[in-house]
Design an enzyme around this catalytic site. Structure first.
Site, PDB file in Angstrom:
ATOM      1  N   HIS A  52      66.104  44.542  45.808  1.00 41.48           N
ATOM      2  CA  HIS A  52      65.147  43.457  45.952  1.00 41.48           C
ATOM      3  C   HIS A  52      65.644  42.171  45.309  1.00 41.48           C
ATOM      4  CE1 HIS A  52      60.968  42.304  46.775  1.00 41.48           C
ATOM      5  NE2 HIS A  52      61.055  41.556  45.699  1.00 41.48           N
ATOM      6  N   LYS A  94      59.766  28.423  52.914  1.00 45.03           N
ATOM      7  CA  LYS A  94      60.376  29.729  52.736  1.00 45.03           C
ATOM      8  C   LYS A  94      59.420  30.810  53.236  1.00 45.03           C
ATOM      9  CE  LYS A  94      62.747  32.718  49.518  1.00 45.03           C
ATOM     10  NZ  LYS A  94      62.783  33.258  48.169  1.00 45.03           N
ATOM     11  N   HIS A  98      56.101  41.051  51.941  1.00 37.72           N
ATOM     12  CA  HIS A  98      55.370  41.863  50.970  1.00 37.72           C
ATOM     13  C   HIS A  98      54.952  43.163  51.649  1.00 37.72           C
ATOM     14  CE1 HIS A  98      53.661  40.739  46.813  1.00 37.72           C
ATOM     15  NE2 HIS A  98      54.956  40.606  46.846  1.00 37.72           N
ATOM     16  N   GLN A 315      50.845  38.221  37.998  1.00 36.00           N
ATOM     17  CA  GLN A 315      50.957  37.085  38.907  1.00 36.00           C
ATOM     18  C   GLN A 315      50.618  35.765  38.217  1.00 36.00           C
ATOM     19  OE1 GLN A 315      51.677  37.508  42.632  1.00 36.00           O
ATOM     20  NE2 GLN A 315      52.715  38.967  41.320  1.00 36.00           N
TER      21      GLN A 315
END
Lengths: 741, 228
Positions: A52, A94, A98, A315
């Site tokens: 990732h 961009k 997810h 987050q």
């Protein structure tokens, strides 16, 4: 606090494996470090060397993308790419996937996908102006798929609506290939002064490092490694982060205000691998080091260990390097927005990421080893891709054309998507010139006579049938959609969604698709300025269709050239631009007939595609074109029906004899339908002849029917109202069925 | 004249409202931070759409405690026109400036689309430029827009001519199809649809413009009558 395993125990018991490192990778760390890494350090390598974060399987191939051009202000490597649209304005954009979190916890998985891509864009100093999203699900007959789909849509809306950025476009495809691995790709587009791009480099020795936004909690630890493994049994809902769009909105406003002071040296979103990747990547970009005092990190609960702080994916957090002496600006602005801000470290010049906790050094590793020397794998690749569709035997097409036509229009991939996009705020910011439902969205640029065009596309079936051609088509089709809206394509972003890269056949799909995408983006002059790779989209050994999703951004230079995709009125000429190629390879029609994708990828010639797109741009610029729509899924019959149902304008089309099924439903690429005002046909045809593009008048708008005739025998004739009711009914009807969590 | 557009943390239609005011009326529109305590000198006040305080607890429930709300109450009592759009409507009901409340849409989905409204009262400072019974097109964008009140209140609204706008097709299950209501005095309007998103041709409707124009005309007329 639990006692952490010793470096010796990590090696002896191979504990590094559970932290995401292979035996080889662990040995490499030990060798390069000159000692065994401790627990925290092993964790840092585990996440930063994950697929990732490190792109270890894909990096060698991604180098093949063209990434430069006079229109490119910022290419790959930063939080987002930036293109120049003139007037001193840059557009940052961009796309990011997810997929894995959304399969496990669809609402939060999708919501945090939107939140993450939003931060990537405002981190560049850009004011976000639009979202798009590209979704892939299994068939809606399945209750669990309906649950995933309903909650992903709600999650996208939940975040995007709250932060006040309109969701203006995207696509949704439904195919059994995605049943166990839905794809959720979110794209964000922002606007900034072309000369004020903020970057993510931790420059200037002694400059203070701040963490701003949310407190750090224990959520999402190992999210990055989670996305890099294929075992769904191991995926826990609790590993998915939880988003707070309200905080995301405040953070966006505060960061944009802070960046506009000019005192921000570098800024980066804490996405995957949180504090670890943001600090290491910022230090790496500056070629320096960073020292962090972890006692100062604001935490949600007491007793968090350095390991947990470094790997948390809580987050709505950012890492900001300020100019020394300007610290008070950060405190003032963040406090105004009621946000947490803490100085937690400083920039150094020793090239090391050093972490201190309770006065002890708990990690001290070279930044270059973490980031730049992450392993690059030349994964095993089969020599030749076995094209699965070439073995599929085809049923004899029935000549009940109308039934096939209505079946295609009712297919959820083609059918009207209002059920989705009416759950998104599409008009906040009051700048949406063209929202969802058109070939490309158009968003006004305040203070100019321009609009930004944007579209996403990516047909996984084509790539599965022929990765190289399918990859090229993904780029061509997204660019074509932008052209149909009246705009000039400038550059692209992408999400490369593939299966397990450890399988040689999957790596061949990847290699070929990237090759094809690169060829098309070079030929169409739409360089790649940002992107992301999502591997391991497989379940139980079955991989998804290889699905590169492409998001193209373009500019509409004159607002009066904004071109709709539905017929505008009666009595206009309808023209097919591009070759009248009637193959059914790769078509949805064949897939529905055969029960699986069949044949090769559709007909595609890049030189022809370039000429078609150039011609349509010229025709729109000259003012001949009332509406434009590309021929894609479902072929010419579906394209004509879509143009007709928009405003309820009928059409009578006549094609020359031959291959009626292919004429109706073939998906040959490089074709665009134009509605042309009376008296302009000859001018358009002369222009097409000069540019060597086939251009045939196929009919005329008007009446209450859509009729299509091939030669003298094969005909379809259905009322616009009937087509519309079939087209509009599918999603609401299917989603009325109960869901199954 | 001068308008105030209140900015709460999480407001996201504040700039759209200010831009619409400027575009339609040529007046000045000032963004006023929620921590301010005075609204002296403003001729009209807008509480914009968005998600103030993340809609936590209940939409509008926290915003009503913001320092600026004391000033909003004062100005309401003075008769200054106060317009609450979407989240602003929710704040006004929570603050007790309008009766009733807004619940989640009947089908639990967020809805963003153009809707038709019937003008049921054109004798307010906000609606004088519309014809009585006129059908106008204004977009909605909300998840919690289902107007709710007890029977007595609803009867009062009906008899008091307080329903300014009614949905032609009820999109969210609102009682009596209510899209917007005014207080008894007529100087506070709350509505779920977004008039600021219907003020230009490209927005697919310009019907929202006359709402801002009505307020502008009302304030100027009042100034003239004061001057006499």
């Amino acid at each position: 606090m639990r006692t952490e395993p010793t470096p010796e125990a990590i090696e002896e018991n191979s504990l590094y494996r559970a932290m995401g490192l292979t035996d080889d990778e662990y040995r490499r760390v030990v060798e390069r470090l000159g000692r065994r890494p401790n627990y925290v350090e092993t964790g840092l390598f585990g996440v930063l060397w994950s697929e990732h974060c490190s792109y270890k399987s894909s990096r060698a191939y991604l180098k093949k993308f063209p990434t430069s051009g006079p229109q490119v202000l910022q290419g790959p490597g930063e939080n987002a790419g930036v293109v120049d649209i003139g007037d001193g304005i840059g557009i940052a954009f961009k796309m990011e996937s997810h997929n894995h979190p959304s399969a496990v916890e669809p609402y939060q998985g999708a919501a945090t996908g939107v939140g993450g891509i939003l931060r990537d864009v405002f981190t560049m100093g850009a004011r976000p102006i639009a979202f798009l999203n590209s979704l892939r699900f299994g068939p809606l007959e399945d209750g669990h798929t309906r649950y995933l789909f309903a909650n992903v849509v709600a999650g996208i809306g939940g975040y995007g609506n709250c932060v006040g950025i309109p969701t203006v476009g995207g696509e949704a495809v439904f195919d059994p290939a995605y049943t166990h691995n839905p794809l959720v790709n979110a794209m964000c587009v922002g606007m900034l002064p072309a000369d004020a791009i903020a970057t993510g480099a931790a420059k200037g020795v002694g400059n203070p490092v701040f963490v701003v936004g949310s407190r750090t909690g224990r959520d999402g630890i190992h999210g990055a490694t989670f996305a890099s493994t294929d075992n769904p049994k191991e995926k826990e809902r609790s590993a998915v982060q939880v988003g707070d769009p309200f905080l995301g909105k405040l953070l966006m406003e505060a960061c944009l205000e802070l960046i506009s002071t000019g005192a921000v040296v570098g800024i980066q979103d804490m996405g995957a691998a949180g504090l670890t990747s943001s600090s290491a990547e910022m230090a790496s970009r500056a070629g320096g080091g960073v020292e962090l005092y972890l006692d100062l990190v604001p935490c949600r609960e007491s007793g968090m260990s350095p390991y947990e702080m470094m790997l948390s994916e809580s987050q709505e957090r950012m890492l900001v390097v300020m100019e020394k002496g300007q610290e008070s600006l950060a405190f003032d602005i963040l406090h105004k927005w009621d946000l947490q801000v803490e100085e937690i470290g400083k920039v150094t010049d020793d090239g090391r990421l050093r972490l201190l906790f309770h006065g002890d050094v708990v990690a001290d590793v070279p930044v270059s080893l973490l980031v730049d020397e992450a392993p690059v794998y030349q994964r095993c690749v089969v020599d030749r891709y076995h094209q699965p569709g070439l073995d599929v035997s085809l049923p004899v097409p029935s000549s009940n054309w109308e039934a096939a036509w209505l079946e295609l229009l009712a297919h959820p991939t083609i059918a009207d998507k209002r059920w989705i996009y009416q759950q998104y705020d599409t008009s906040v910011r009051a700048s949406t010139l063209v929202g969802p439902g058109s070939d490309a969205a158009l968003v006004l640029v305040p203070g100019t006579q321009k609009a930004v065009a944007m579209a996403t596309d990516g047909n996984g079936r084509y790539v599965y049938l022929n990765p190289r051609v399918g990859g090229a088509i993904a780029v061509a089709e997204a660019a074509r959609n932008v052209v149909c809206s009246g705009a000039r394509p400038l550059a692209l972003t992408n999400c490369l969604n593939f299966g397990n890269p450890e399988k040689p056949a999957i790596m061949r799909q990847f290699a070929d698709a990237v090759e094809g995408m690169g060829e098309a983006s070079r030929a169409l002059d739409v360089p790649v300025v940002s992107g992301n790779v999502s591997f391991y989209n497989e379940t139980g050994g079955t991989d998804i269709f290889p699905t590169p999703v492409v998001g193209v951004v373009g500019v509409l230079d004159a607002l009066n050239r904004a071109t709709p995709s539905s017929f505008q009125g009666d009595g206009h000429e309808v023209v097919l631009v591009g070759v009248d190629e009637r193959g059914l390879d790769g078509s949805l029609y064949w897939q529905l007939q055969a029960g699986k994708p069949a044949g090769d990828a559709p007909y595609f010639r890049i030189e022809e595609e370039v000429r078609v797109q150039k011609l349509v741009q010229a025709a729109i610029a000259a003012g001949y074109v009332l509406a434009a729509h590309d021929v894609s899924e479902g072929g010419l019959a579906v394209a004509l029906a879509e143009m007709a149902v928009g405003r309820g304008v009928g059409v009578q089309a006549q094609l020359i004899a031959g291959s009626p099924a292919g004429a109706f439903f073939g998906e040959a690429q490089g074709r665009i339908l134009l509605e042309v005002a009376d008296g302009q046909l000859e001018t358009l045809q002369a222009l097409a002849a000069a540019k060597e593009v086939p251009c045939q008048r196929i009919g005329r708008t008007g009446g209450a029917m859509v009729s299509m005739t091939v030669g003298s025998t094969d005909a379809m004739n259905v009322a616009v109202a009937r087509l519309a009711s079939v087209y509009n009914a599918t999603l609401p009807e299917r989603m009325n069925e109960p869901i199954a969590p | 004249m001068k308008w105030a557009v209140i900015v709460f943390p999480g407001s996201n239609c504040d700039e759209d409202a200010a831009n619409a005011i400027v575009r339609v009326t040529g007046d000045s529109a000032v963004l006023v931070w929620h921590q301010q305590t005075s609204l002296e000198g403003y001729d009209a006040i807008v509480l914009p759409g968005g998600f103030s305080y993340g809609d936590y607890l209940r939409s509008g429930a926290i915003a009503r405690f913001a320092p600026i709300m004391t000033a909003v109450h004062e100005q309401a009592q003075r008769g200054v026109p106060i317009l609450g759009i979407c989240n602003g409507f929710q704040v006004l009901t929570e603050a007790g400036l309008l009766p009733g409340g807004l619940l989640r849409n009947a089908d639990l989905h967020f809805h963003c689309k153009m809707v038709e409204l019937e003008v049921l009262n054109n004798r307010t400072p906000f609606t004088s430029a519309y014809q009585l019974g006129e059908i106008i097109r204004v977009p909605i964008a909300h998840g919690e827009g289902r107007y709710h009140a007890d029977e007595e209140t609803l009867t009062g609204l009906k008899e008091g001519d307080a329903v300014a706008f009614q949905y032609v097709e009820n999109p969210n299950g609102s009682a009596m199809g209510i899209a917007g209501i005014v207080n008894e005095r007529g100087n506070v309007l709350g509505m779920m649809p977004h008039p600021e998103r219907a003020v230009a041709e490209f927005m697919q409707s310009e019907d929202g413009a006359r709402l801002f124009q009505s307020v502008h005309d009302y304030v100027l007329a009042k100034e003239v009558s004061h001057a006499h």
